[in-house]
Design a protein around this motif. Structure first.
Motif, PDB file in Angstrom:
ATOM      1  N   TYR A 138     -26.218  33.683 -25.786  1.00  0.00           N
ATOM      2  CA  TYR A 138     -27.126  34.518 -26.568  1.00  0.00           C
ATOM      3  C   TYR A 138     -26.380  35.291 -27.648  1.00  0.00           C
ATOM      4  O   TYR A 138     -25.262  35.765 -27.427  1.00  0.00           O
ATOM      5  CB  TYR A 138     -27.890  35.472 -25.646  1.00  0.00           C
ATOM      6  CG  TYR A 138     -28.856  34.731 -24.743  1.00  0.00           C
ATOM      7  CD1 TYR A 138     -30.102  34.349 -25.204  1.00  0.00           C
ATOM      8  CD2 TYR A 138     -28.490  34.371 -23.450  1.00  0.00           C
ATOM      9  CE1 TYR A 138     -30.983  33.643 -24.394  1.00  0.00           C
ATOM     10  CE2 TYR A 138     -29.350  33.658 -22.623  1.00  0.00           C
ATOM     11  CZ  TYR A 138     -30.598  33.294 -23.103  1.00  0.00           C
ATOM     12  OH  TYR A 138     -31.458  32.581 -22.295  1.00  0.00           O
ATOM     13  N   TYR A 148     -32.734  43.574 -24.705  1.00  0.00           N
ATOM     14  CA  TYR A 148     -32.688  42.904 -23.399  1.00  0.00           C
ATOM     15  C   TYR A 148     -31.551  43.479 -22.555  1.00  0.00           C
ATOM     16  O   TYR A 148     -31.708  43.723 -21.353  1.00  0.00           O
ATOM     17  CB  TYR A 148     -32.489  41.404 -23.604  1.00  0.00           C
ATOM     18  CG  TYR A 148     -32.681  40.580 -22.339  1.00  0.00           C
ATOM     19  CD1 TYR A 148     -33.947  40.265 -21.882  1.00  0.00           C
ATOM     20  CD2 TYR A 148     -31.582  40.110 -21.622  1.00  0.00           C
ATOM     21  CE1 TYR A 148     -34.138  39.503 -20.737  1.00  0.00           C
ATOM     22  CE2 TYR A 148     -31.759  39.344 -20.474  1.00  0.00           C
ATOM     23  CZ  TYR A 148     -33.034  39.046 -20.030  1.00  0.00           C
ATOM     24  OH  TYR A 148     -33.219  38.301 -18.892  1.00  0.00           O
ATOM     25  N   LEU A 170     -38.708  41.865 -17.844  1.00  0.00           N
ATOM     26  CA  LEU A 170     -37.695  40.814 -17.978  1.00  0.00           C
ATOM     27  C   LEU A 170     -38.219  39.462 -17.516  1.00  0.00           C
ATOM     28  O   LEU A 170     -37.863  38.424 -18.074  1.00  0.00           O
ATOM     29  CB  LEU A 170     -36.443  41.187 -17.179  1.00  0.00           C
ATOM     30  CG  LEU A 170     -35.649  42.405 -17.673  1.00  0.00           C
ATOM     31  CD1 LEU A 170     -34.369  42.568 -16.865  1.00  0.00           C
ATOM     32  CD2 LEU A 170     -35.310  42.278 -19.155  1.00  0.00           C
ATOM     33  N   GLU A 171     -39.057  39.484 -16.526  1.00  0.00           N
ATOM     34  CA  GLU A 171     -39.612  38.239 -15.985  1.00  0.00           C
ATOM     35  C   GLU A 171     -40.479  37.528 -17.032  1.00  0.00           C
ATOM     36  O   GLU A 171     -40.599  36.307 -17.024  1.00  0.00           O
ATOM     37  CB  GLU A 171     -40.430  38.547 -14.729  1.00  0.00           C
ATOM     38  CG  GLU A 171     -40.767  37.336 -13.898  1.00  0.00           C
ATOM     39  CD  GLU A 171     -41.444  37.698 -12.588  1.00  0.00           C
ATOM     40  OE1 GLU A 171     -41.296  36.944 -11.614  1.00  0.00           O
ATOM     41  OE2 GLU A 171     -42.128  38.739 -12.537  1.00  0.00           O
ATOM     42  N   TRP A 173     -40.051  37.992 -20.443  1.00  0.00           N
ATOM     43  CA  TRP A 173     -39.380  38.349 -21.693  1.00  0.00           C
ATOM     44  C   TRP A 173     -39.723  37.426 -22.860  1.00  0.00           C
ATOM     45  O   TRP A 173     -39.907  37.879 -23.991  1.00  0.00           O
ATOM     46  CB  TRP A 173     -37.878  38.367 -21.490  1.00  0.00           C
ATOM     47  CG  TRP A 173     -37.128  38.827 -22.711  1.00  0.00           C
ATOM     48  CD1 TRP A 173     -36.420  38.076 -23.595  1.00  0.00           C
ATOM     49  CD2 TRP A 173     -37.043  40.179 -23.189  1.00  0.00           C
ATOM     50  NE1 TRP A 173     -35.884  38.854 -24.591  1.00  0.00           N
ATOM     51  CE2 TRP A 173     -36.257  40.156 -24.367  1.00  0.00           C
ATOM     52  CE3 TRP A 173     -37.546  41.399 -22.749  1.00  0.00           C
ATOM     53  CZ2 TRP A 173     -35.968  41.308 -25.091  1.00  0.00           C
ATOM     54  CZ3 TRP A 173     -37.262  42.543 -23.468  1.00  0.00           C
ATOM     55  CH2 TRP A 173     -36.488  42.481 -24.630  1.00  0.00           C
ATOM     56  N   GLU A 174     -39.797  36.136 -22.613  1.00  0.00           N
ATOM     57  CA  GLU A 174     -40.054  35.191 -23.705  1.00  0.00           C
ATOM     58  C   GLU A 174     -41.412  35.436 -24.365  1.00  0.00           C
ATOM     59  O   GLU A 174     -41.605  35.098 -25.529  1.00  0.00           O
ATOM     60  CB  GLU A 174     -39.974  33.745 -23.190  1.00  0.00           C
ATOM     61  CG  GLU A 174     -38.606  33.333 -22.681  1.00  0.00           C
ATOM     62  CD  GLU A 174     -37.508  33.514 -23.725  1.00  0.00           C
ATOM     63  OE1 GLU A 174     -37.770  33.300 -24.922  1.00  0.00           O
ATOM     64  OE2 GLU A 174     -36.386  33.886 -23.337  1.00  0.00           O
ATOM     65  N   LYS A 177     -40.862  39.600 -26.011  1.00  0.00           N
ATOM     66  CA  LYS A 177     -39.876  39.932 -27.044  1.00  0.00           C
ATOM     67  C   LYS A 177     -40.440  39.883 -28.463  1.00  0.00           C
ATOM     68  O   LYS A 177     -40.005  40.647 -29.328  1.00  0.00           O
ATOM     69  CB  LYS A 177     -38.663  39.018 -26.935  1.00  0.00           C
ATOM     70  CG  LYS A 177     -38.916  37.557 -27.250  1.00  0.00           C
ATOM     71  CD  LYS A 177     -37.620  36.759 -27.162  1.00  0.00           C
ATOM     72  CE  LYS A 177     -37.829  35.306 -27.555  1.00  0.00           C
ATOM     73  NZ  LYS A 177     -36.570  34.528 -27.490  1.00  0.00           N
ATOM     74  N   TYR A 236     -30.017  36.666 -16.582  1.00  0.00           N
ATOM     75  CA  TYR A 236     -29.886  35.543 -17.510  1.00  0.00           C
ATOM     76  C   TYR A 236     -30.214  34.213 -16.830  1.00  0.00           C
ATOM     77  O   TYR A 236     -30.748  33.298 -17.461  1.00  0.00           O
ATOM     78  CB  TYR A 236     -28.487  35.519 -18.122  1.00  0.00           C
ATOM     79  CG  TYR A 236     -28.317  36.572 -19.196  1.00  0.00           C
ATOM     80  CD1 TYR A 236     -29.022  36.481 -20.396  1.00  0.00           C
ATOM     81  CD2 TYR A 236     -27.496  37.670 -18.993  1.00  0.00           C
ATOM     82  CE1 TYR A 236     -28.899  37.454 -21.372  1.00  0.00           C
ATOM     83  CE2 TYR A 236     -27.365  38.659 -19.971  1.00  0.00           C
ATOM     84  CZ  TYR A 236     -28.077  38.537 -21.157  1.00  0.00           C
ATOM     85  OH  TYR A 236     -27.969  39.509 -22.118  1.00  0.00           O
ATOM     86  N   ARG A 239     -33.931  34.145 -16.886  1.00  0.00           N
ATOM     87  CA  ARG A 239     -34.427  33.926 -18.241  1.00  0.00           C
ATOM     88  C   ARG A 239     -34.312  32.461 -18.641  1.00  0.00           C
ATOM     89  O   ARG A 239     -35.234  31.889 -19.231  1.00  0.00           O
ATOM     90  CB  ARG A 239     -33.635  34.801 -19.211  1.00  0.00           C
ATOM     91  CG  ARG A 239     -34.155  34.725 -20.636  1.00  0.00           C
ATOM     92  CD  ARG A 239     -33.410  35.700 -21.508  1.00  0.00           C
ATOM     93  NE  ARG A 239     -33.789  35.550 -22.901  1.00  0.00           N
ATOM     94  CZ  ARG A 239     -33.237  36.224 -23.899  1.00  0.00           C
ATOM     95  NH1 ARG A 239     -32.284  37.107 -23.633  1.00  0.00           N
ATOM     96  NH2 ARG A 239     -33.615  36.030 -25.142  1.00  0.00           N
ATOM     97  N   GLU A 240     -33.180  31.841 -18.324  1.00  0.00           N
ATOM     98  CA  GLU A 240     -32.990  30.431 -18.647  1.00  0.00           C
ATOM     99  C   GLU A 240     -33.953  29.547 -17.864  1.00  0.00           C
ATOM    100  O   GLU A 240     -34.483  28.570 -18.392  1.00  0.00           O
ATOM    101  CB  GLU A 240     -31.551  30.021 -18.354  1.00  0.00           C
ATOM    102  CG  GLU A 240     -30.525  30.588 -19.332  1.00  0.00           C
ATOM    103  CD  GLU A 240     -30.677  29.998 -20.725  1.00  0.00           C
ATOM    104  OE1 GLU A 240     -31.173  28.859 -20.842  1.00  0.00           O
ATOM    105  OE2 GLU A 240     -30.313  30.673 -21.688  1.00  0.00           O
ATOM    106  N   ARG A 242     -36.938  30.436 -16.737  1.00  0.00           N
ATOM    107  CA  ARG A 242     -38.267  30.622 -17.303  1.00  0.00           C
ATOM    108  C   ARG A 242     -38.399  29.910 -18.648  1.00  0.00           C
ATOM    109  O   ARG A 242     -39.436  29.314 -18.952  1.00  0.00           O
ATOM    110  CB  ARG A 242     -38.544  32.119 -17.486  1.00  0.00           C
ATOM    111  CG  ARG A 242     -38.552  32.919 -16.191  1.00  0.00           C
ATOM    112  CD  ARG A 242     -39.822  32.776 -15.428  1.00  0.00           C
ATOM    113  NE  ARG A 242     -40.930  33.451 -16.085  1.00  0.00           N
ATOM    114  CZ  ARG A 242     -42.162  33.499 -15.616  1.00  0.00           C
ATOM    115  NH1 ARG A 242     -42.462  32.871 -14.496  1.00  0.00           N
ATOM    116  NH2 ARG A 242     -43.118  34.138 -16.267  1.00  0.00           N
TER     117      ARG A 242
END
Length: 258
Positions: A138, A148, A170-171, A173-174, A177, A236, A239-240, A242
């Motif tokens: 990132y 983040y 955070l769960e 986030w995509e 953001k 992270y 995040r990846e 998801r």
């Protein structure tokens, strides 16, 4: 993926599931009781003191998170998740050890030197988070990536009640953001400083005692820095995971890493 990669993914998937369950856990009786006591103490403290502390933490954190020295290069080469996390764990160990040394040095001098621990330790922790983000690919020059990082920090050093709220952000986030405001002043700095301060107050109390504070400072700094690093790793990973799920839903066949 090779068999080795598949095995590693299975192992970290189990770790990730356990971590996610812990983040979603409801506050225990002890959590709720401690929080009530801390709220009562915070109500006793004059408002002008709260404002001064909030401003100090806000300015120190902003200076750290937007400092030019914290810009890291985005990883370009393609590596397996296992290779990435070997390096991440090395950096976590490095920063945990550095924080322990710093905590021992400031704790040895008692109250006055312990005041210097806050900005020094905060800088180490933020620097570690920037490196971890970069290892996962990132770009920390991106303002949203720095936000983040702030959420990871808050997730680590908050009550369980607040942790549930931050984890939900955070769960997803995509999706969230792109809705972030451009001005970091809109960030809830008051809650940030109260949660952080309440979380570490008891742990850092012994550091105020000369000599004895050296051992306490070293142990607390090492333990909490390591905890922050592990939280970042799982944040992270999630995040990846998801991100990949969303891509697959759209018909993409991309692999785990960008």
């Amino acid at each position: 993926m090779t068999d080795s990669n598949s095995i590693y993914h299975q192992l970290i998937s189990q770790e990730l599931q356990q971590w996610q369950s812990a983040m979603k856990r409801k506050p225990s009786f002890w959590n709720r009781t401690t929080k009530k006591v801390q709220k009562k103490i915070n109500r006793i403290i004059p408002e002008k003191v709260h404002k001064a502390i909030t401003k100090a933490i806000k300015e120190i954190t902003r200076a750290v998170i937007f400092g030019s020295g914290f810009t890291t290069r985005t990883r370009k080469e393609v590596k397996t998740l296992e290779e990435i996390e070997i390096k991440v764990k090395e950096r976590i160990n490095f920063y945990s050890s550095s924080a322990a040394v710093e905590g021992a040095a400031t704790g040895f001098g008692g109250f006055l030197l312990s005041l210097a621990d806050f900005p020094l330790w905060l800088t180490l922790k933020m620097k570690m988070l920037f490196e971890i983000a970069s290892r996962y690919g990132y770009d920390t020059k991106d303002y949203k990536e720095r936000v983040y990082i702030l959420h990871i920090f808050q997730l680590t050093f908050s009550s369980q009640e607040r942790r549930n709220e931050v984890f939900e952000t955070l769960e997803n986030w995509e999706l969230i953001k792109d809705q972030l405001p451009d001005d970091l002043n809109t960030f809830d700095w008051r809650t940030f400083q109260l949660e952080y301060r309440d979380y570490i107050d008891l742990a850092k109390l012994l550091q105020l005692i000369p000599v004895v504070g050296a051992l306490a400072g070293a142990m607390v700094n090492h333990k909490l820095t390591n905890k922050l690093g592990k939280t970042a790793m799982n944040a992270y990973r999630m995040r990846e995971k998801r991100f990949k799920e969303m891509k697959l839903l759209k018909g993409s066949d991309q692999l785990y890493l960008k």
